[in-house]
Design a protein around this motif. Structure first.
Motif, mmCIF file in Angstrom:
data_model
loop_
_atom_site.group_PDB
_atom_site.id
_atom_site.type_symbol
_atom_site.label_atom_id
_atom_site.label_comp_id
_atom_site.label_asym_id
_atom_site.label_seq_id
_atom_site.Cartn_x
_atom_site.Cartn_y
_atom_site.Cartn_z
ATOM 1 N N THR A 1 8.781 28.732 -11.560
ATOM 2 C CA THR A 1 8.448 27.315 -11.411
ATOM 3 C C THR A 1 9.503 26.414 -12.052
ATOM 4 O O THR A 1 9.743 25.301 -11.577
ATOM 5 C CB THR A 1 7.072 27.012 -12.023
ATOM 6 O OG1 THR A 1 7.070 27.438 -13.392
ATOM 7 C CG2 THR A 1 5.981 27.757 -11.267
ATOM 8 N N HIS A 2 10.129 26.876 -13.117
ATOM 9 C CA HIS A 2 11.173 26.076 -13.779
ATOM 10 C C HIS A 2 12.353 25.858 -12.838
ATOM 11 O O HIS A 2 12.858 24.730 -12.693
ATOM 12 C CB HIS A 2 11.634 26.774 -15.062
ATOM 13 C CG HIS A 2 12.805 26.106 -15.721
ATOM 14 N ND1 HIS A 2 12.701 24.893 -16.379
ATOM 15 C CD2 HIS A 2 14.130 26.467 -15.808
ATOM 16 C CE1 HIS A 2 13.891 24.537 -16.841
ATOM 17 N NE2 HIS A 2 14.769 25.472 -16.505
ATOM 18 N N GLU A 3 12.815 26.927 -12.178
ATOM 19 C CA GLU A 3 13.923 26.802 -11.233
ATOM 20 C C GLU A 3 13.516 25.937 -10.040
ATOM 21 O O GLU A 3 14.315 25.122 -9.563
ATOM 22 C CB GLU A 3 14.373 28.184 -10.754
ATOM 23 C CG GLU A 3 15.125 28.978 -11.812
ATOM 24 C CD GLU A 3 15.658 30.291 -11.263
ATOM 25 O OE1 GLU A 3 16.442 30.944 -11.980
ATOM 26 O OE2 GLU A 3 15.311 30.675 -10.127
ATOM 27 N N PHE A 4 12.290 26.112 -9.559
ATOM 28 C CA PHE A 4 11.830 25.327 -8.414
ATOM 29 C C PHE A 4 11.829 23.838 -8.760
ATOM 30 O O PHE A 4 12.274 23.004 -7.960
ATOM 31 C CB PHE A 4 10.434 25.755 -7.970
ATOM 32 C CG PHE A 4 9.960 25.038 -6.736
ATOM 33 C CD1 PHE A 4 10.258 25.526 -5.474
ATOM 34 C CD2 PHE A 4 9.236 23.854 -6.835
ATOM 35 C CE1 PHE A 4 9.842 24.849 -4.327
ATOM 36 C CE2 PHE A 4 8.820 23.169 -5.708
ATOM 37 C CZ PHE A 4 9.116 23.664 -4.450
ATOM 38 N N ASP A 5 11.362 23.488 -9.930
ATOM 39 C CA ASP A 5 11.323 22.082 -10.335
ATOM 40 C C ASP A 5 12.739 21.503 -10.460
ATOM 41 O O ASP A 5 12.977 20.345 -10.113
ATOM 42 C CB ASP A 5 10.574 21.930 -11.656
ATOM 43 C CG ASP A 5 9.076 22.152 -11.505
ATOM 44 O OD1 ASP A 5 8.581 22.116 -10.359
ATOM 45 O OD2 ASP A 5 8.402 22.375 -12.532
ATOM 46 N N GLY A 6 13.688 22.317 -10.949
ATOM 47 C CA GLY A 6 15.074 21.873 -11.036
ATOM 48 C C GLY A 6 15.675 21.642 -9.659
ATOM 49 O O GLY A 6 16.408 20.663 -9.434
ATOM 50 N N TYR B 1 13.860 20.942 -6.931
ATOM 51 C CA TYR B 1 13.148 19.836 -6.295
ATOM 52 C C TYR B 1 13.622 18.485 -6.824
ATOM 53 O O TYR B 1 13.639 17.485 -6.084
ATOM 54 C CB TYR B 1 11.645 19.977 -6.482
ATOM 55 C CG TYR B 1 10.864 18.955 -5.689
ATOM 56 C CD1 TYR B 1 10.741 19.087 -4.305
ATOM 57 C CD2 TYR B 1 10.281 17.853 -6.307
ATOM 58 C CE1 TYR B 1 10.049 18.146 -3.559
ATOM 59 C CE2 TYR B 1 9.596 16.906 -5.570
ATOM 60 C CZ TYR B 1 9.471 17.058 -4.196
ATOM 61 O OH TYR B 1 8.800 16.116 -3.452
ATOM 62 N N ALA B 2 14.033 18.428 -8.073
ATOM 63 C CA ALA B 2 14.522 17.175 -8.655
ATOM 64 C C ALA B 2 15.740 16.664 -7.899
ATOM 65 O O ALA B 2 15.917 15.447 -7.718
ATOM 66 C CB ALA B 2 14.859 17.375 -10.128
ATOM 67 N N SER C 1 14.577 15.904 -3.862
ATOM 68 C CA SER C 1 13.732 14.730 -3.620
ATOM 69 C C SER C 1 14.519 13.423 -3.566
ATOM 70 O O SER C 1 14.006 12.416 -3.057
ATOM 71 C CB SER C 1 12.647 14.634 -4.692
ATOM 72 O OG SER C 1 13.223 14.468 -5.982
ATOM 73 N N TYR D 1 6.416 18.782 -0.787
ATOM 74 C CA TYR D 1 6.491 19.705 -1.929
ATOM 75 C C TYR D 1 5.837 21.041 -1.573
ATOM 76 O O TYR D 1 6.392 22.110 -1.851
ATOM 77 C CB TYR D 1 5.792 19.060 -3.130
ATOM 78 C CG TYR D 1 5.922 19.829 -4.433
ATOM 79 C CD1 TYR D 1 6.986 19.597 -5.300
ATOM 80 C CD2 TYR D 1 4.954 20.764 -4.804
ATOM 81 C CE1 TYR D 1 7.102 20.287 -6.504
ATOM 82 C CE2 TYR D 1 5.061 21.458 -6.002
ATOM 83 C CZ TYR D 1 6.127 21.213 -6.849
ATOM 84 O OH TYR D 1 6.234 21.903 -8.032
ATOM 85 N N LEU E 1 7.384 24.856 -1.294
ATOM 86 C CA LEU E 1 6.803 26.004 -2.000
ATOM 87 C C LEU E 1 6.584 27.161 -1.035
ATOM 88 O O LEU E 1 6.839 28.327 -1.378
ATOM 89 C CB LEU E 1 5.477 25.608 -2.652
ATOM 90 C CG LEU E 1 5.534 24.937 -4.020
ATOM 91 C CD1 LEU E 1 4.130 24.545 -4.464
ATOM 92 C CD2 LEU E 1 6.189 25.845 -5.064
#
Length: 212
Positions: free
Chosen positions: A13-18, A20-21, A24, A35, A39
């Motif tokens: 999830t950490h890599e995914f959030d990076g 997605y930042a 987006s 989002y 996923l």
């Protein structure tokens, strides 16, 4: 640690959030997937999200579509953090992603959709630079051929080109191109295999098209 490229791990999830930042803010909202759709891509066997990592910070990504049953790949999205542009990071990201993709999935034609720089536009310079970027890496344009993006909205699609990256391919048959278009329209964009835009694209194409 110096720049390196890696595949986004399925449950990280950490890599995914990076990722997605950057995603987006890199594309118009009308061209973005949700989002939850992203996923789903992360967990799909038909997609790999490649990350460019510099000093342990995610600074770019590209999303590759690689269906097992088809004979092509698609570069679906690619972006670099705006603070990291112009230093060759994009080239490194794409080269290493393609190398990993070919090593793990086999060598196939990689399709790349771009806005056509041959049509007048307020973004003419950006479009020309984008085409030059892919051409420097070895991508070639299908000629003669005008690509119609499979938009689901009522807005008119911008003039597009379809580039092909392959170490050895110099021509493509009309029948192969038709198969690619049908698969893109159905599996990537959720349109019909009989979408009239496919016939429109193929109407005046010769049996064999050159990659130039």
């Amino acid at each position: 640690m110096p720049l390196y490229v890696k595949a986004l791990e399925e449950h990280n999830t950490h890599e995914f959030d990076g990722f997605y930042a950057i995603y987006s803010i890199s594309f118009p909202k009308s061209e973005q997937k949700s989002y939850d759709e992203l996923l789903t891509m992360q967990h799909s066997s038909s997609y790999t999200i490649y990350l460019a990592v510099n000093d342990e910070k995610i600074v770019g990504f590209c999303i590759m579509y690689h269906p097992k049953q088809d004979d092509f790949f698609l570069l679906e999205y690619m972006a670099v953090d705006e603070t990291q542009r112009g230093i060759g990071l994009g080239s490194t990201l794409l080269k290493q992603s393609i190398e990993h993709l070919f090593n793990t999935q086999g060598t196939r034609a990689l399709l790349i959709e771009i806005d056509s720089p041959e049509k007048n536009s307020s973004e003419q310079e950006i479009r020309e630079k984008r085409e030059q970027f892919y051409r420097r890496l070895g991508a070639l344009k299908i000629d003669p051929f005008d690509y119609i993006l499979a938009l689901k909205s009522s807005e008119e699609a911008p003039p597009m080109e379809l580039l092909v990256y392959h170490p050895h391919m110099k021509t493509v048959s009309k029948s192969t191109l038709q198969t690619w278009l049908e698969k893109l329209y159905v599996n990537v964009y959720g349109c019909s295999q009989n979408d009239p835009r496919i016939a429109q694209m193929l109407e005046s194409t010769p049996p064999i098209l050159n990659l130039i």
